[in-house]
Motif scaffolding. Structure first.
Motif, short mmCIF file in Angstrom:
data_model
loop_
_atom_site.label_atom_id
_atom_site.label_comp_id
_atom_site.label_asym_id
_atom_site.label_seq_id
_atom_site.Cartn_x
_atom_site.Cartn_y
_atom_site.Cartn_z
N LEU A 388 43.21 -26.70 18.69
CA LEU A 388 44.71 -26.50 18.14
C LEU A 388 45.40 -25.10 19.86
O LEU A 388 45.88 -25.72 19.90
CB LEU A 388 44.90 -25.94 17.10
CG LEU A 388 44.21 -26.74 16.13
CD1 LEU A 388 44.03 -25.63 14.52
CD2 LEU A 388 44.63 -27.66 15.72
N LEU A 389 44.38 -24.24 20.01
CA LEU A 389 45.12 -23.76 21.29
C LEU A 389 45.35 -24.46 22.73
O LEU A 389 46.63 -24.44 23.04
CB LEU A 389 44.27 -22.39 21.45
CG LEU A 389 44.46 -20.99 20.09
CD1 LEU A 389 43.16 -20.52 20.56
CD2 LEU A 389 46.00 -21.01 19.83
N ASN A 390 43.94 -25.61 23.16
CA ASN A 390 44.27 -25.92 23.73
C ASN A 390 45.52 -26.83 23.76
O ASN A 390 47.22 -27.50 24.67
CB ASN A 390 43.05 -26.83 23.68
CG ASN A 390 42.47 -26.39 24.84
OD1 ASN A 390 42.00 -24.97 24.83
ND2 ASN A 390 40.60 -26.85 24.67
N TYR A 391 45.67 -27.93 22.56
CA TYR A 391 46.88 -29.01 22.62
C TYR A 391 48.09 -27.88 22.60
O TYR A 391 49.86 -28.77 23.47
CB TYR A 391 46.73 -29.21 21.05
CG TYR A 391 47.62 -30.16 20.25
CD1 TYR A 391 48.34 -31.11 21.28
CD2 TYR A 391 48.34 -30.44 19.09
CE1 TYR A 391 49.27 -32.07 20.33
CE2 TYR A 391 49.13 -30.88 19.05
CZ TYR A 391 49.71 -32.32 19.31
OH TYR A 391 50.29 -32.58 19.01
N ALA A 392 48.13 -26.52 22.11
CA ALA A 392 49.54 -25.56 22.11
C ALA A 392 49.78 -25.23 23.67
O ALA A 392 50.76 -25.45 23.66
CB ALA A 392 49.31 -24.78 21.21
N GLU A 393 48.62 -25.46 24.56
CA GLU A 393 49.24 -24.71 25.64
C GLU A 393 49.80 -26.08 26.52
O GLU A 393 50.91 -26.09 27.39
CB GLU A 393 47.35 -24.67 26.31
CG GLU A 393 47.75 -24.28 28.10
CD GLU A 393 46.51 -24.01 28.88
OE1 GLU A 393 46.72 -23.88 30.02
OE2 GLU A 393 45.53 -23.54 27.96
N ALA A 394 49.26 -27.91 26.35
CA ALA A 394 49.83 -28.77 26.37
C ALA A 394 51.14 -28.83 26.18
O ALA A 394 52.01 -29.46 26.92
CB ALA A 394 49.21 -29.93 25.97
N LEU A 395 51.04 -28.82 24.83
CA LEU A 395 52.83 -28.49 24.03
C LEU A 395 53.60 -27.45 25.36
O LEU A 395 55.05 -28.19 24.93
CB LEU A 395 52.89 -28.23 22.41
CG LEU A 395 51.95 -29.38 22.12
CD1 LEU A 395 51.80 -28.81 20.28
CD2 LEU A 395 53.62 -30.60 21.40
N ASN A 396 53.39 -26.51 25.28
CA ASN A 396 53.89 -25.25 25.73
C ASN A 396 54.27 -25.96 27.27
O ASN A 396 55.86 -26.10 27.69
CB ASN A 396 53.42 -24.03 26.06
CG ASN A 396 54.48 -22.84 26.53
OD1 ASN A 396 55.28 -23.04 26.64
ND2 ASN A 396 53.86 -22.61 27.33
N GLU A 397 53.69 -26.36 27.90
CA GLU A 397 53.97 -27.08 29.38
C GLU A 397 55.12 -28.42 29.63
O GLU A 397 55.99 -28.55 30.42
CB GLU A 397 52.70 -27.53 29.96
CG GLU A 397 51.31 -26.42 30.34
CD GLU A 397 51.98 -25.78 31.18
OE1 GLU A 397 52.54 -25.49 32.17
OE2 GLU A 397 52.03 -24.18 31.21
#
Length: 509
Positions: A388-397
């Motif tokens: 989830l946090l990896n997914y969030a990082e990609a979303l943020n980018e």
């Protein structure tokens, strides 16, 4: 999977055949498992695969000791190594000589895993009478394993020798380093091929713990984050979520309990068993429990090798009375005057000798009961919160910071914390993601050095959070000026492969 891992007796055969030594396959085994008689049946193929899985159990690979404790969390400064032996102090102070014991063990152990996986891929792939579906699944698992062994190698060392076929006595063993991109390409290719074949869920309970489609996709997302391919990371992360296989458990402690292994939060973990007199067990309980604790609480001794630093304890959010609010603390940590989560008769004393725990705190994630044999507690490799946090990082980018913060707040909600604003800007959102990594994954492979390193946040982090930062003397260590920071190629590896060249910043061989 406990049954699967327990049946590991033939891994000794793989140890003799899946090596890079000059005597490869030149010594005839004394039993019936010879090169001529093995790899004939599905049982042979599965036994070989077990050997490739078995290398995960080694403390130097995926046992959460050398990687998660010695390197990840000690180098970032949030765990303290009580023993303070020379190789551990070298890692703690970022001295990083090429003859460091643990760096050498990890490099060797990971290549042993690669070698075993290569044997399975080559030999099982060539079996003519094996059911096509079974063959494809075995080879896919081996490719997943080869990928994660190489993932760790390229993560820590950059470009390394890329070996994708079984070596034998006639093989050239002086193999030059491939580029980091070439290794990443191989890891990506193996994971894609594995994800295309592996099931989302294994139908039989005995197969719990095997690699799955979700595990391969989760690692793909990690690869894409390293390579700053935000679109692909987003797609891979979304694919894991859309499998609808994983979820956060309401109670943080329950995620790690031996009685609740392979639960919905575990995407992939190293499997251990205390059966068979603990032969397939680990020593993480001994490494966790405080040295000097009564045998009724630990059974076979205690070392308190790795204890939380006070700077990490102080980072937990508190209420207006100064009490820690974060349920992750209460799930896996005990401090002065606090009782163990399961063995409630054990209470941390208010005063203690340094050998007990220098900082006053103990991690209980892997210490749940007294045991006279090796612990059967599995060690997490990838948990759903990391996905989830990896997914969030990609979303943020990709400019979707609000969506990223919704995911961050989902992690925080499980921890019993208030939501953070959805209006944080891109930099603030990345900070929020990393703050949750730090508090979520203590003594696991995620959340510390490697995650910080891939975004060039490591030096800034230790400057802010390590009380001993001035003693590290960053300016005198040229390897810490490289981006990404790499560990040295071990001297022992160069001794057997003179084609190796050292990483930038370190003294040449």
């Amino acid at each position: 999977m406990k049954q699967f891992i327990k049946n590991i007796f033939l891994s000794a055969f793989l140890l003799s055949t899946a090596s890079c030594g000059k005597n490869f396959l030149t010594v005839t085994p004394s039993d019936v498992l010879t090169d001529a008689t093995f790899f004939k049946t599905e049982g042979d193929a599965q036994s070989a695969l077990i050997g490739a899985y078995a290398q995960l159990q080694d403390e130097s690979t995926f046992g959460n000791v050398v990687d998660a404790a010695n390197i990840e969390w000690t180098m970032s400064g949030d765990l303290y190594e009580q023993d303070q032996n020379t190789p551990r102090v070298q890692l703690e102070m970022l001295t990083l000589p090429s003859n460091n014991l643990y760096i050498g063990q990890m490099y060797t152990g990971l290549y042993q895993g690669v070698a075993r996986a290569n044997v399975v891929i080559g030999r099982v792939g060539a079996m003519e009478d094996l059911d096509a579906t079974v063959k494809a699944q075995i080879v896919a698992q081996a490719k997943f394993l080869r990928a994660i062994y190489y993932y760790k190698l390229v993560n820590y060392f950059g470009g390394v020798p890329l070996v994708t076929e079984e070596l034998n006595a006639s093989s050239k063993l002086d193999i030059p380093r491939a580029t980091a991109d070439q290794v990443w390409n191989q890891v990506e290719a193996d994971l894609k091929e594995a994800a295309d074949v592996l099931p989302a869920v294994w139908p039989n309970a005995a197969d719990l713990g095997r690699a799955t489609k979700g595990a391969a996709l989760a690692y793909l997302a990690k690869v894409y984050l390293w390579r700053k391919n935000w679109d692909a990371a987003l797609t891979a992360g979304e694919a894991v979520v859309n499998l609808n296989v994983y979820d956060l458990l309401p109670d943080f402690r329950s995620v790690f309990l031996e009685t609740n292994e392979n639960n919905k939060e575990i995407v992939f973990s190293t499997q251990y068993s205390s059966l068979s007199n603990g032969i397939e067990g680990n020593g993480l309980d001994v490494r966790s429990a405080p040295r000097g604790a009564s045998s009724q609480f630990i059974g076979r001794g205690a070392n308190s090798n790795f204890v939380p630093q006070t700077n990490w304890i102080n980072a937990f959010e508190r209420d207006q009375n100064g009490r820690i609010k974060d349920q992750r603390y209460w799930g896996v940590i005990i401090g002065p005057g606090e009782h163990h989560q399961e063995m409630t008769d054990f209470v941390m004393p208010l005063t203690f000798p340094n050998g007990y725990t220098k900082t006053g705190y103990i991690v209980t994630k892997y210490w749940q009961k007294a045991s006279l044999v090796g612990s059967g507690i599995n060690t997490p490799i990838v948990r759903y919160p990391e996905v989830l946090l990896n997914y969030a990082e990609a979303l943020n980018e990709k400019g979707r910071s609000e969506d990223a913060m919704k995911i961050v707040n989902r992690i925080r909600d499980r921890a019993g914390l208030e939501a953070k604003p959805l209006t944080l800007n891109k930099d603030q959102t990345l900070d929020a993601i990393y703050a949750e990594r730090r508090m979520e994954f203590v003594w696991e492979p995620a959340g510390a050095f490697s995650d910080l390193n891939r975004r060039d946040r490591f030096i800034d982090f230790i400057r802010e959070h390590r009380a001993d930062f001035s003693k590290i003397d960053v300016d005198s260590k040229p390897w810490l000026k490289e981006r990404p920071i790499l560990l040295p190629i071990p001297l022992g590896a160069w001794n057997v492969n003179k084609s190796l060249v050292q990483n930038p910043g370190y003294p040449a061989f």
